[in-house]
Design an enzyme around this catalytic site. Structure first.
Site, PDB file in Angstrom:
ATOM      1  N   ASP A 131      64.026 -28.290 -28.425  1.00 58.49           N
ATOM      2  CA  ASP A 131      64.980 -28.197 -27.211  1.00 58.49           C
ATOM      3  C   ASP A 131      64.690 -26.419 -26.848  1.00 58.49           C
ATOM      4  O   ASP A 131      65.848 -25.847 -27.249  1.00 58.49           O
ATOM      5  CB  ASP A 131      66.364 -28.401 -27.873  1.00 58.49           C
ATOM      6  CG  ASP A 131      67.200 -28.888 -26.369  1.00 58.49           C
ATOM      7  OD1 ASP A 131      66.552 -28.872 -25.173  1.00 58.49           O
ATOM      8  OD2 ASP A 131      68.424 -29.262 -26.609  1.00 58.49           O
ATOM      9  N   TYR A 239      51.802 -25.993 -28.815  1.00 60.40           N
ATOM     10  CA  TYR A 239      51.475 -27.414 -28.711  1.00 60.40           C
ATOM     11  C   TYR A 239      50.355 -28.043 -27.989  1.00 60.40           C
ATOM     12  O   TYR A 239      50.030 -29.223 -27.635  1.00 60.40           O
ATOM     13  CB  TYR A 239      52.749 -28.435 -28.644  1.00 60.40           C
ATOM     14  CG  TYR A 239      53.633 -27.951 -27.498  1.00 60.40           C
ATOM     15  CD1 TYR A 239      53.249 -28.235 -26.224  1.00 60.40           C
ATOM     16  CD2 TYR A 239      55.066 -27.491 -27.809  1.00 60.40           C
ATOM     17  CE1 TYR A 239      54.073 -27.947 -25.219  1.00 60.40           C
ATOM     18  CE2 TYR A 239      55.845 -27.245 -26.848  1.00 60.40           C
ATOM     19  CZ  TYR A 239      55.549 -27.441 -25.519  1.00 60.40           C
ATOM     20  OH  TYR A 239      56.399 -27.323 -24.264  1.00 60.40           O
ATOM     21  N   CYS A 452      78.541 -38.968  11.181  1.00 57.75           N
ATOM     22  CA  CYS A 452      79.543 -38.562   9.907  1.00 57.75           C
ATOM     23  C   CYS A 452      79.166 -37.477   9.380  1.00 57.75           C
ATOM     24  O   CYS A 452      78.113 -36.866   9.148  1.00 57.75           O
ATOM     25  CB  CYS A 452      79.254 -39.767   9.094  1.00 57.75           C
ATOM     26  SG  CYS A 452      79.700 -39.475   7.269  1.00 57.75           S
TER      27      CYS A 452
HETATM   28  S1  IVH Z   1      53.735 -31.510 -24.534  1.00 54.51           S
HETATM   29  C1  IVH Z   1      51.824 -32.324 -20.821  1.00 54.51           C
HETATM   30  N1  IVH Z   1      55.227 -31.207 -26.616  1.00 54.51           N
HETATM   31  O1  IVH Z   1      59.439 -31.009 -23.008  1.00 54.51           O
HETATM   32  C2  IVH Z   1      52.544 -32.252 -21.811  1.00 54.51           C
HETATM   33  N2  IVH Z   1      56.311 -30.757 -24.537  1.00 54.51           N
HETATM   34  O2  IVH Z   1      60.004 -32.873 -20.962  1.00 54.51           O
HETATM   35  C3  IVH Z   1      53.336 -31.085 -21.946  1.00 54.51           C
HETATM   36  N3  IVH Z   1      58.729 -29.902 -25.182  1.00 54.51           N
HETATM   37  O3  IVH Z   1      58.211 -29.216 -20.334  1.00 54.51           O
HETATM   38  C4  IVH Z   1      54.439 -30.928 -22.910  1.00 54.51           C
HETATM   39  N4  IVH Z   1      58.582 -30.038 -27.277  1.00 54.51           N
HETATM   40  O4  IVH Z   1      59.051 -27.799 -22.446  1.00 54.51           O
HETATM   41  C5  IVH Z   1      55.118 -31.254 -25.464  1.00 54.51           C
HETATM   42  N5  IVH Z   1      56.021 -30.890 -28.743  1.00 54.51           N
HETATM   43  C6  IVH Z   1      56.212 -30.898 -27.565  1.00 54.51           C
HETATM   44  C7  IVH Z   1      57.318 -30.378 -26.650  1.00 54.51           C
HETATM   45  C8  IVH Z   1      57.603 -30.366 -25.508  1.00 54.51           C
HETATM   46  C9  IVH Z   1      59.199 -29.748 -26.269  1.00 54.51           C
HETATM   47  C10 IVH Z   1      59.316 -29.709 -23.800  1.00 54.51           C
HETATM   48  C11 IVH Z   1      58.306 -29.004 -22.683  1.00 54.51           C
HETATM   49  C12 IVH Z   1      58.117 -29.840 -21.611  1.00 54.51           C
HETATM   50  C13 IVH Z   1      59.085 -30.824 -21.828  1.00 54.51           C
HETATM   51  C14 IVH Z   1      59.047 -32.043 -21.071  1.00 54.51           C
END
Ligand code: IVH
Length: 762
Positions: A131, A239, A452
């Protein structure tokens, strides 16, 4: 502050010194609230007044000018904020799974798309979803050259200076042979200890506390002064990759290994799983461990391990098809329902909104929740004063999930949904009748349309919203002020605001700087991407994705409008629609009957017989309907329009209604006198199939129909659901039926699966 009441020419040196110190503090805090937290506490005019007073005192007492004077830092530090950075490859979001069913469906969808056998192994990685905030770091030949926030996915903010102090981020990749270029993606966060330490410092400095680690990390990363960022204990998990040149990976796991070797911290909890069961077990195990991880997570992320499969799966608008976030349910909270207000939406739908005693839910202060519609309130028998349970799932609007009737105060009253719109027109509320089911919609609507004032406001808000015209500094608050003061009434007026500068200057909250910025932001949108333009029109059923599709398929606004106008001239009669909606008569049977022009001699399914007997007690009436329907059949231009992949009759009819309506088309003309929709970029003009219309039919063997469609769209082709003279290719798999026959009849080129693959180079 009382000193501020003293006229400047009466100030003593001591008073001036004290006030300059206070102003330095105060202005810095307001700048932080405005530029870093995007949450100004005072109006621009009040802020301008503070700066002006600071300047005047300094002019009178030049010896007292402080080293940290706000007058020294205006342009450079505060006003410019961060430079924009265009990501080489878009930063995507993730689709969410909220339960086991969503997870199995994610895997099943991927399998279907890839045409994998049900039992074929499909390895998936699982890792915690941090987060924090996502960051993209660019390396050239192994050296860090740029770091940027996600922004809107394409353009983020350049925070390079602020990440140099983060120990988890290597400035130089550990490698003898680094790639020429790579964007490393990951999450910036504060761990529990860092967050607690930061809040201790905030207390000591008399600053407000951060509500959660995520906000604190965001606030720390987006410090204007990079030395402040450097003093915050920010951390980073890598990641994923964005654009790359000079490195390839066979799998997600191999990538994680390389990121570690380059010197990044990767999540030690990352695990390779083989099936849905293992993913769910992982989710549950991490759920138990969650409190002990030492940092905040809000779910786990699953990614298909094989990179080749990832590439084949590709993306749907903003989400990869190869990954999903499985979210932990946030802890529910209880609070009091203080009032129920009725909000009027863009299309006149009236939505009841709960006003709540503010309560923290998952780290966010919640004071409103949607109540959906009249039935929702009645089903829960919600009453003002009730104690209610609130849930907030991810970015979703907070929901009321229950009511504790044992805590209900005495003398509460049943809530009565209003009979008229709360707008000044007090229009009668009506529920539309669904043409197919004959039932009233759950949503109540105001019938005022453009008259409206609430609908007008929502229209304007939609027009400037992020996925539409996205005008910086023009949000719901400013729109409301401009409408109230008669400065704008419809979208085209926004582009004439520059003529009304004098009037804007007189409005509370608009200082010189903010007016300049606003007018510049408006000017910057006179040329607008076609999909944003179409979406901005706010046509019912034409959302963001559909707008993108229309822009891609027609290329220019003129082309798009001509296609809708042609469809309008080719639309079916009401009788044809009535006939089409009869239960049990599908499109094939319908066309057979209409070809003959009479139902005689055709065996109808029992269901249809019953429906007809019920609706038409007199058989002559039914025969008359068939004759009228046969004469009112939709023609090619309508059918082709509605057959575009991702489209349908409902969206087509909504577009036709928009272009048939004088009020909307006149407003459109006025808007077109101000702005120019740009021709949509062709995805790959070099491809052999760009601009071609393709219909897929029958079962393909080596890939699914969805994958083939996605390939076609990526290469710039249009995918249609029905064959016409305008179809360029019909790709026929096994057991192709009527569409293949129609293609042969019309002389359309038919391709086998192998020929298709050769054509697209797969
Ligand atoms: S992968 C195309 N891995 O979650 C995939 N995202 O809701 C790219 N996030 O914008 C994201 N932990 O900021 C990935 N282990 C993780 C993650 C992660 C947090 C966040 C990231 C992304 C958001 C999407």
């Amino acid at each position: 502050m009382s000193a501020r009441a003293i006229p400047i020419d009466k100030l003593t040196a001591t008073e001036a010194e004290q006030e300059l110190a206070a102003l330095a503090n105060e202005i810095a805090a307001h700048r932080a609230a405005y530029y870093q937290d995007d949450a100004p506490i005072i109006s621009d005019a009040e802020f301008d007044a503070l700066e002006r007073r600071n300047l005047l005192i300094e002019q009178k007492f030049p010896k007292l000018i402080r080293v940290d004077s706000p007058s020294k830092t205006v342009g450079a530090k505060a006003v410019t904020r961060f430079a924009k950075h265009q990501h080489k490859q878009a930063m995507l979001s993730l689709d969410n799974a909220f339960n086991e069913g969503d997870v199995t469906e994610f895997l099943a969808r991927a399998r279907r798309f890839l045409a994998l056998a049900e039992m074929a192994e499909l390895a998936v990685t699982a890792e915690p979803k941090i987060d924090g905030l996502s960051l993209s770091i660019s390396y050239e030949n192994g050296s860090l050259v740029k770091a940027a926030t996600r922004g809107d996915g394409n353009i983020g903010e350049d925070v390079t200076g602020n990440v140099l102090g983060i120990a988890d981020i290597p400035k130089q990749l550990k490698s003898q042979n680094p790639p020429q270029f790579v964007e490393v993606r990951g999450e910036v966060y504060l761990d529990d200890r860092g967050f607690a330490a930061l809040n201790t410092i905030q207390i000591a400095a008399g600053n407000p506390l951060y509500a959660n680690a995520r906000n604190a990390a965001a606030g720390s990363l987006r410090q204007i002064d990079s030395s402040v960022s450097a003093s915050r204990p920010l951390r980073f998990f890598a990641y994923a990759l964005g654009a790359k040149n000079g490195c390839e990976f066979v799998s997600q796991m191999a990538l994680i290994g390389q990121l570690g070797a380059w010197g990044f911290v990767t999540n030690p909890e990352t695990k390779l799983c083989k099936n849905a069961r293992e993913l769910i077990d992982y989710f549950n195990e991490i759920g138990i461990k969650r409190e002990r991880l030492g940092y905040d997570i809000d779910g786990v992320v699953y990614k298909i391990n094989d990179m080749e499969l990832q590439t084949r799966l590709g993306i749907v608008t903003r989400f990869p098809r190869w990954a999903i976030a499985h979210k932990y349910p946030p802890k529910p909270a209880t609070t009091t329902l203080e009032a129920i207000d009725i909000q009027v939406g863009r299309t006149g739908v009236l939505t009841p909104v709960a006003r709540l005693r503010p309560v923290l839910v998952g780290g966010v202060m919640v004071s409103n929740a949607t109540l959906h519609n009249e039935d929702f309130i009645h089903d829960l028998d919600l009453r003002i004063g009730d104690t209610v349970t609130i849930q907030r799932a991810g970015d979703v609007i907070p929901q009321i999930t229950g009511v504790d009737k044992s805590l209900r105060p005495e003398n509460t009253e049943v809530f009565h949904f209003p009979k008229t719109c709360p707008c000044p027109l007090s229009t009668k509320i009506h529920r539309l009748i669904d043409e197919q089911s004959g039932e009233a919609e759950v949503a109540a609507r105001c019938s005022g349309e453009f008259d409206c004032p609430f609908q007008k406001l929502r229209h304007l808000e939609h027009f400037v919203s992020r996925q539409a015209f996205d005008i910086d500094g023009l949000g719901p608050r400013q729109i409301a002020i401009f409408v109230e003061n008669g400065l704008i009434n419809e979208p085209s007026d926004i582009f004439k605001l520059h003529e009304k500068r004098g009037q804007i200057e007189g409005l509370e909250g608009f200082g010189e700087v903010s007016i300049n910025n606003l007018l510049a932001a408006i000017e910057a949108r006179r040329d607008i991407a076609l999909d944003r333009f179409i979406f901005g029109l706010g046509i019912r059923h034409i959302g963001h994705t559909t707008s993108g599709l229309l822009a891609r398929n027609y290329g220019t606004f003129g082309g798009f409008r001509a296609a809708v106008v042609a469809a309008m001239g080719a639309r079916p009669s009401d009788e044809w629609r009535r006939f089409s909606f009869i239960d049990g008569i599908g499109p094939v049977l319908r066309d057979r009957i209409l070809d003959i022009g009479s139902p005689h001699g055709i065996k109808l399914p029992i269901k249809a017989e019953q429906a007809i007997a019920q609706i038409f007690p007199n058989p002559h009436e039914f025969e008359a309907l068939v004759t009228a329907a046969a004469n009112g059949r939709p023609k090619a231009a309508y059918l082709e329009f509605a057959a575009q992949d991702g489209f349908g009759e409902v969206a087509t009819d909504a577009l036709i209604d928009f272009f048939a309506n004088e009020t909307t088309t006149q407003a459109l003309q006025r808007l077109l006198a101000q702005v120019t929709p740009l021709a949509a970029e062709k995805p790959t003009s070099a491809s052999k199939i760009s601009g071609k219309t393709i219909v897929f039919t029958g079962a393909l063997q080596s890939l699914s129909r969805d994958e083939a469609k996605a390939q076609a769209i990526k290469l710039g082709a249009k995918v249609s659901g029905s064959v016409s003279a305008k179809t360029d290719y019909v790709v026929a798999g096994e057991e192709a039926g009527s569409k293949l026959a129609k293609a042969s009849a019309l002389g359309v080129k038919v391709l086998s699966e192998q020929e298709w693959k050769a054509l697209v180079g797969g």
